[in-house]
Design a protein around this motif. Structure first.
Motif, short mmCIF file in Angstrom:
data_model
loop_
_atom_site.label_atom_id
_atom_site.label_comp_id
_atom_site.label_asym_id
_atom_site.label_seq_id
_atom_site.Cartn_x
_atom_site.Cartn_y
_atom_site.Cartn_z
N GLN A 170 12.69 -15.29 3.76
CA GLN A 170 14.01 -14.76 3.41
C GLN A 170 13.91 -13.53 2.51
N ARG A 171 13.03 -13.55 1.52
CA ARG A 171 12.84 -12.40 0.66
C ARG A 171 11.45 -12.47 0.05
N LEU A 172 10.98 -11.33 -0.49
CA LEU A 172 9.62 -11.29 -1.02
C LEU A 172 9.52 -10.33 -2.19
N CYS A 173 8.50 -10.56 -2.98
CA CYS A 173 8.15 -9.68 -4.09
C CYS A 173 6.64 -9.47 -4.03
N ALA A 174 6.17 -8.23 -4.12
CA ALA A 174 4.76 -7.93 -3.94
C ALA A 174 4.23 -7.07 -5.08
N ARG A 175 2.98 -7.33 -5.43
CA ARG A 175 2.25 -6.50 -6.38
C ARG A 175 0.91 -6.17 -5.76
N LEU A 176 0.63 -4.88 -5.58
CA LEU A 176 -0.62 -4.42 -4.98
C LEU A 176 -1.43 -3.69 -6.04
N SER A 177 -2.71 -3.94 -6.10
CA SER A 177 -3.53 -3.29 -7.11
C SER A 177 -4.87 -2.86 -6.55
N THR A 178 -5.47 -1.87 -7.22
CA THR A 178 -6.76 -1.33 -6.80
C THR A 178 -7.68 -1.35 -8.00
N ALA A 179 -8.62 -2.26 -8.03
CA ALA A 179 -9.53 -2.40 -9.17
C ALA A 179 -10.70 -1.42 -9.12
N ILE A 180 -11.07 -1.01 -7.91
CA ILE A 180 -12.18 -0.07 -7.74
C ILE A 180 -11.59 1.24 -7.24
N PRO A 181 -11.34 2.21 -8.13
CA PRO A 181 -10.57 3.41 -7.75
C PRO A 181 -11.37 4.49 -7.05
N GLN A 182 -12.70 4.35 -6.99
CA GLN A 182 -13.54 5.35 -6.32
C GLN A 182 -14.68 4.65 -5.59
N ARG A 183 -15.07 5.24 -4.47
CA ARG A 183 -16.25 4.77 -3.74
C ARG A 183 -17.02 5.97 -3.22
N PRO A 184 -18.34 5.83 -3.01
CA PRO A 184 -19.13 6.96 -2.51
C PRO A 184 -18.98 7.14 -1.01
N ASP A 185 -18.84 8.39 -0.59
CA ASP A 185 -18.82 8.67 0.85
C ASP A 185 -20.25 8.74 1.37
N ALA A 186 -20.41 9.18 2.64
CA ALA A 186 -21.74 9.20 3.26
C ALA A 186 -22.71 10.11 2.53
N ALA A 187 -22.17 11.14 1.86
CA ALA A 187 -23.03 12.06 1.11
C ALA A 187 -23.26 11.61 -0.33
N GLY A 188 -22.66 10.49 -0.72
CA GLY A 188 -22.81 10.00 -2.08
C GLY A 188 -21.79 10.53 -3.06
N THR A 189 -20.85 11.33 -2.57
CA THR A 189 -19.80 11.87 -3.43
C THR A 189 -18.69 10.85 -3.60
N LEU A 190 -18.27 10.62 -4.84
CA LEU A 190 -17.21 9.66 -5.09
C LEU A 190 -15.88 10.18 -4.55
N GLN A 191 -15.19 9.33 -3.81
CA GLN A 191 -13.90 9.67 -3.23
C GLN A 191 -12.84 8.70 -3.76
N PRO A 192 -11.58 9.16 -3.88
CA PRO A 192 -10.54 8.28 -4.42
C PRO A 192 -10.16 7.16 -3.45
N VAL A 193 -9.89 5.99 -4.00
CA VAL A 193 -9.44 4.83 -3.24
C VAL A 193 -7.99 4.55 -3.63
N ASP A 194 -7.09 4.57 -2.65
CA ASP A 194 -5.70 4.23 -2.96
C ASP A 194 -5.20 3.01 -2.18
N ALA A 195 -6.07 2.42 -1.37
CA ALA A 195 -5.71 1.17 -0.68
C ALA A 195 -5.93 0.00 -1.62
N ASP A 196 -5.07 -1.01 -1.53
CA ASP A 196 -5.16 -2.16 -2.41
C ASP A 196 -6.38 -3.02 -2.09
N ASP A 197 -7.02 -3.54 -3.13
CA ASP A 197 -8.07 -4.54 -2.91
C ASP A 197 -7.63 -5.92 -3.36
#
Length: 379
Positions: free
Chosen positions: A208-235
């Motif tokens: 009928q209804r919902l309430c959600a809280r999304l969070s991202t504890a790890i805000p950066q991860r390394p790409d294939a070259a090892g460069t840190l990239q921003p993470v905005d998807a929830d974990d």
């Protein structure tokens, strides 16, 4: 007709190669005749490894093969809409991985293409079938939970508590890719709650209804070259739901929990309790058991009937329920009518994910529109 083989192409070779290809090759009615990878050499290598006759580097080439009758899509969600559209417009049946798409609007567009489409001659009278790979509906312990709920084991529902905590993305050095990007459908909400929204509706009825809280504890991860990239998807995602039957439901999902508890569904009613769970952190299908209690007695394990057990199991637990999904898909093709879990169940799940994002952005409860349930009951 019942014994006619269905010739299938597989689009996507990650999950597709691990689960779709072996599952389709194990089913007695399906024959894998083509595989897609964006790199043709890679497609050819995969085809050779699995003895598949055709390899293609475009979905258009896949659906142009006259022998292909049906296509499974196991690619990242940001590709689903265009690829599903290509498959359905070519008059091929579709089996689609979750999450359905990037939005409820995209999911509805896919569903309407399936609803309005037809197989080309000589099968022009046959409706197109689009199925979602909601595997939990086909796992024996989950099916037994559904049966006991239908029988009234717990009585009137009072509270549902769901926890799903796994370590799959707990390591911050795990590579940055589409899963780290919200705009490409990444995150725990899409990967896990897409399943949860489906099985909550299946087991307990509409939300009928919902309430959600999304969070991202790890805000950066390394790409294939090892460069840190921003993470905005929830974990991690936390959901509070009010079901239409009046019961509250709480959902806690996280993919970053070292030594997490696994996947558990606790159901409390005025007559009893049912607890379904698995602490297997390496395989999200293996290990489920069901416990029950009535009248305040201690929980006791409820053996799963032999009639519900998988006839064949695999080292990768995902394959056995996928074979059952394929069987459901083929059965719907035979009858010319979609039944749950169909694309319309994927539409519902996608709309609920959209509402969860809205709830998080606006920091408030959101109502699930009544037309959502009415629209999705049409098939």
């Amino acid at each position: 007709m019942a014994e006619t083989p269905v010739k299938v192409a597989v689009v996507g070779t990650g999950f597709g190669q691990k689960v779709h290809i072996p599952g389709l090759q194990a089913h007695h009615r399906t024959e894998v005749v083509a595989v897609y990878h964006r790199d043709l050499a890679q497609a050819q290598a995969i085809a050779a490894a699995h003895r598949i006759p055709h390899a293609c580097d475009s979905v258009e080439a896949i659906v142009a093969l006259p022998e292909v009758q049906a296509v499974t899509v196991a690619t990242p969600p940001f590709l689903h809409y265009d690829q599903a559209k290509t498959v359905l417009e070519a008059g091929k049946h579709l089996l689609l991985e979750k999450p359905t798409a990037l939005s409820g609007a995209e999911a509805e567009a896919i569903a309407k293409l399936a609803r309005d489409g037809r197989r080309p001659a000589p099968e022009g009278h046959r409706s197109l079938i689009a199925t979602l790979d909601f595997e939990f509906r086909f796992v024996p312990a989950w099916q037994y939970l559904a049966e006991r709920l239908t029988e009234g084991y717990v009585g009137n529902l009072r509270f549902v508590n769901i926890t799903w905590t796994v370590p799959g993305r707990a390591d911050p050095s795990r590579a940055w890719n589409w899963y780290s990007r919200q705009d490409q459908g990444g995150g725990a909400l899409g990967a896990f709650a897409s399943h949860s929204f489906d099985y909550i509706t299946w087991l307990f009825g509409p939300i009928q209804r919902l309430c959600a809280r999304l969070s991202t504890a790890i805000p950066q991860r390394p790409d294939a070259a090892g460069t840190l990239q921003p993470v905005d998807a929830d974990d991690t995602c936390s959901l509070i739901l009010d079901l239409q039957n009046g019961a509250p439901c709480q959902v806690a999902i996280s993919s970053i929990t070292y030594a997490g508890r696994g996947h558990w569904v606790e159901v409390y009613g005025d007559g009893g309790t049912l607890v379904l769970g698995s602490d297997n952190l390496g395989d999200y299908v293996h290990g489920f058991k069901l416990w029950g209690s009535q009248g305040g007695a201690p929980l006791a394990e409820l053996p799963i009937p032999d009639r519900l057990q998988f006839p064949t199991t695999y080292s990768d637990g995902r394959i056995a329920p996928f074979v059952r999904v394929v069987n459901h898909w083929v059965s719907d093709m035979d009858r010319g009518q979609m039944t749950a879990p169909s694309i319309w169940d994927g539409v519902r799940s996608q709309h609920l994910m959209d509402l969860a994002h809205r709830s998080h952005r606006e920091n408030r409860w959101v109502e699930v529109p009544n037309p959502l349930s009415q629209t999705l009951s049409q098939v």
